[in-house]
Design an enzyme around this catalytic site. Structure first.
Site, short mmCIF file in Angstrom:
data_model
loop_
_atom_site.label_atom_id
_atom_site.label_comp_id
_atom_site.label_asym_id
_atom_site.label_seq_id
_atom_site.Cartn_x
_atom_site.Cartn_y
_atom_site.Cartn_z
N GLU A 158 1.49 0.00 -4.99
CA GLU A 158 0.80 1.64 -4.57
C GLU A 158 1.85 2.40 -5.14
OE1 GLU A 158 -3.22 3.77 -3.75
OE2 GLU A 158 -2.13 2.36 -2.34
N ASP A 193 0.72 -0.84 0.05
CA ASP A 193 0.17 0.36 0.07
C ASP A 193 1.31 0.93 0.45
OD1 ASP A 193 -3.10 1.61 0.36
OD2 ASP A 193 -1.55 2.32 2.00
#
Length: 573
Positions: A280, A243
Site C-alpha cells: 500500500e 501497510d
C-alpha cells in the site's frame, strides 16, 4: 528471564547462544542454567533487561493475557494441517476479498469466519485478504495499533485459530493474504524500546518511525523480515499486504522492501509455491512493482487509490478532499489505460506535482490492485458509511463492473457484494481512558475541520460503534441485496470464463466516452462495458449484443439505448 511457577516466579539468567551465526549472535539468548521444569506447554515468562520492569518477549508467539502480560510458549501443531496438496496461488489476476475478522461475523472469531467461507466460494472469490491480526491492546480495533508482531490477537482465536482459518481457506481453494504493519507500532503495549533501538527520533503520521537505516538497524530489519517469513512459512499464507510503505523511512542503498522481496522470493522457491507481496503506497511510484533487474523493488503488486478515486468520483459526483482532481471521464480513461492519474501531474490536494508514469510495456496492469471501496475508503469517512448508503443500485453496479472487468487485480470489501448497509466505522478499545479520549477528540477535530458536525461523528471508543460495524448476514435474504449479490457473482463468472476479460496487460483495454452526455465505454478485446453515468435515458453509439446488465437496454440501428445510472456488458458486433 522470569518464569511463572505456581504462586511465585523463578528467575533464570540468560546468555548469548554460541550456536548462532554471524550478526544473529547478538539476537539470540538462552537460559544460562537448566531451564524451567514446569510443563513447557503451559510456561509463562517475561524478560528483565538491565534491571528494568519485566516485559513480554518481543518475539512472543502467544500472549494469552494481553500485550502487557506474560509470554507463553507455543508451537503450531503441524499434524493439524490438511493443505499438503495446496499448490499456492498467484495473487495477481485473482479476485481478492478484504475482511476484518472482528466484524465479518457476529462472533468476530476465526472459527466463525470459517463458517462463511463457502459464501466466498459461491461468489467466485480466489483470495481472502485479512486485515491485521497481530496482538494489540484492547479487545477490538482495526488492527493497525499492533505492538506484538509475532503474536495473534487472542480474542480472534490466537495462533491456532488463525492456522485453522488458513487451512480451511486452502481446503476450499481460497488463498490467504495477511495485512501486516511495519511502519509504526501502536500507542499502548510497545515494549520493543526496552530491548534495543527499534525506533528513531523521526516520526510519521502515527508516531515514532522504525529504525531501518540508522546505527544498529541490522537487527531491526532482521526482526521485520523474520516476522514476514513466519506468516508465509509457519502459517502457510500466500502473500502479505504491506501497510503504508510510504511511511517506511529507509536511506539505505538496498531498501527494506527490496530486501524483503528477495527473502520472500527465496522462500517461495524453498516451499515450491508462489508468494506475493502487495504494497500500500500513496507515492504513485512504479519502482515498487518494477523488476529488480530494472532498478525496482520487485514486489508483486500494489494498491492503486487513483483507480478508486477516478471511478468513485465519476459515479458519485463527490469532489471533496483528495477527490478534487478527479471526476472527469478523461481521468477515468487515463487510469484504466495507464494505472495512475497523478503520474507527474500537479495534485491540488498535495499542492505539488505527484507521481510518475508506469512503464506499461514493462509492468502488467494486474500488478495493480483496484477496488470500489476498502477499509480506508469507508472507515476514513466521517461516519463510516458505505457507498450503498448514498448510491443507487445502478451506480453501485457501474463501479463493480469497471473494477471486476478491468485489467487490474480486483478486490472487494466484505459485504460490498450484497450492498451491505451496515457502516464500517473507525473503532478502538483502548483500555487507558486518556488514550481513548485523545483518540475520540482527535477524530472529531479532524472532521470538524472538514465541516462536519462533531455530534455526528461516532465515538471510536463507544462499543456500539464496533457492534454496528458488524456485517448483517440476514440482509442476503432480502431481494434487493440478493439481486446485487447475483450481479457480482455473474460479473466474476464472466471475468473467469472470457479470456478477453482475464487479460492483465494495459494493452488489453481501450476506452471511449462523452463528457457532455455522460456515457463511458471500456473495451476489452471483443467485449464492451457501457456505463451510463447520468440519471436520464441516454443513447450510446456502441453496437453490442448485451449479455449482462443492471437494467435491460434496447439495441436498434447499431446504437444502445439505456436508462440512467446503468451498466451494460456485451459482445461487440
Amino acid at each position: 528471564m522470569l518464569a511463572d511457577a505456581g504462586d511465585g516466579q523463578v528467575e533464570f539468567p540468560m546468555r548469548r547462544d554460541p550456536a548462532a551465526a554471524g550478526h544473529d549472535a547478538a539476537q539470540w539468548w538462552v537460559p544460562a542454567v537448566e531451564g524451567p521444569t514446569a510443563d513447557l506447554a503451559e510456561l509463562r515468562y517475561r524478560f528483565v533487561v538491565d534491571g528494568d520492569e519485566p516485559a513480554p518477549d518481543p518475539r512472543s508467539v502467544r500472549l494469552p493475557d494481553g500485550v502487557h502480560g506474560s509470554s507463553a510458549l507455543h508451537r503450531l501443531d503441524e499434524s493439524s494441517w490438511s493443505d499438503d496438496d495446496w499448490p499456492g496461488i498467484d495473487v495477481r489476476g485473482s479476485v481478492l476479498y478484504e475482511l476484518h475478522v472482528g466484524t465479518f461475523t457476529a462472533e468476530g472469531t476465526f472459527d466463525a469466519a470459517i463458517g462463511q467461507l463457502d459464501h466466498l466460494v459461491s461468489l467466485g472469490v480466489d483470495v481472502v485478504e485479512v486485515m491485521p491480526v497481530n496482538a494489540f491492546n484492547g479487545t477490538h480495533g482495526w488492527g493497525y495499533d499492533g505492538v506484538a508482531w509475532y503474536a495473534v490477537h487472542e480474542p480472534y482465536g490466537g495462533p491456532d485459530g488463525f492456522a485453522r482459518f488458513v487451512d480451511a481457506c486452502h481446503r476450499r481453494g481460497l488463498g490467504v493474504v495477511l495485512d501486516v504493519v511495519y511502519n509504526h507500532l501502536g500507542p499502548s503495549g510497545n515494549h520493543l524500546p526496552r530491548f534495543g533501538p527499534y525506533l528513531t527520533e523521526g516520526t510519521n503520521s502515527w508516531g515514532s518511525a522504525l529504525n531501518l537505516s540508522e546505527p544498529n538497524s541490522d537487527e531491526v530489519r532482521t526482526y521485520i523480515i523474520a516476522n514476514a517469513l513466519r506468516w508465509l512459512r509457519d502459517f502457510h499464507v500466500d502473500g502479505l499486504r504491506l501497510d503504508a510503505v510510504h511511511a517506511l523511512i529507509d536511506h539505505r542503498a538496498v531498501h527494506l522492501l527490496e530486501e524483503l522481496a528477495i527473502a520472500t522470493d527465496a522462500l517461495a522457491v524453498e516451499l515450491g509455491r508462489p508468494l506475493t507481496l502487495i504494497a500500500e503506497s500513496d507515492l504513485n511510484d512504479p519502482r515498487l512493482i518494477l523488476p529488480r533487474e530494472l532498478g525496482g523493488y520487485g514486489l508483486g503488486a500494489q494498491w492503486d487509490d487513483d483507480v478508486h478515486h477516478a471511478i468513485h468520483t465519476a459515479v458519485s459526483g463527490e469532489r471533496q478532499g483528495y477527490y478534487a482532481d478527479f471526476g472527469s471521464l478523461e481521468a477515468l480513461s487515463k487510469v484504466l489505460r495507464g494505472g495512475f492519474f497523478h503520474d507527474g501531474t500537479y495534485s491540488s490536494f498535495r499542492r505539488r506535482h505527484h507521481g510518475r508514469p508506469i512503464p506499461t510495456d514493462l509492468v502488467a496492469a494486474e500488478a495493480l490492485v483496484a477496488y470500489t471501496c476498502n477499509h480506508d475508503q469507508i472507515g476514513n469517512r466521517a461516519v463510516g458509511d458505505r457507498p450503498s448508503a448514498y448510491l443507487t443500485g445502478g451506480r453501485l453496479a457501474i463501479k463493480a463492473a469497471l473494477v471486476l472487468l478491468s485489467p487490474f487485480t480486483p478486490m472487494l470489501f466484505m459485504g460490498e457484494e450484497w450492498a451491505a448497509r451496515t457502516p464500517f466505522a473507525f473503532f478502538t478499545s483502548h483500555p487507558e481512558p486518556e488514550l481513548g479520549r485523545a483518540t475520540a477528540d482527535g477524530r472529531r477535530a479532524e472532521f470538524a475541520d472538514h465541516g462536519w458536525d462533531t455530534a455526528e461523528i461516532p465515538d471510536p471508543q463507544d462499543p456500539e460503534t464496533f457492534r454496528s460495524s458488524k456485517l448483517d448476514w440476514s440482509e442476503l435474504d432480502r431481494p434487493a441485496h440478493r439481486r446485487m449479490f447475483d450481479f457480482y457473482r455473474e460479473l466474476i463468472g464472466l471475468r473467469k470464463r472470457e479470456e478477453d476479460l482475464r487479460h492483465g496487460d494495459f494493452s488489453s483495454v481501450t476506452t471511449s466516452f462523452d463528457e457532455t452526455t455522460g456515457w463511458f465505454a471500456m473495451f476489452r478485446g471483443g467485449w464492451c462495458v457501457v456505463c451510463v453515468l447520468n440519471g436520464t435515458e441516454t443513447t450510446v453509439p456502441v453496437d453490442v449484443t448485451p449479455e449482462l446488465w443492471w437494467e435491460e437496454p434496447t439495441i436498434a440501428d447499431g446504437v444502445l439505448r439505456s436508462s440512467g445510472h446503468n451498466v451494460v456488458i456485451g459482445r461487440l458486433r
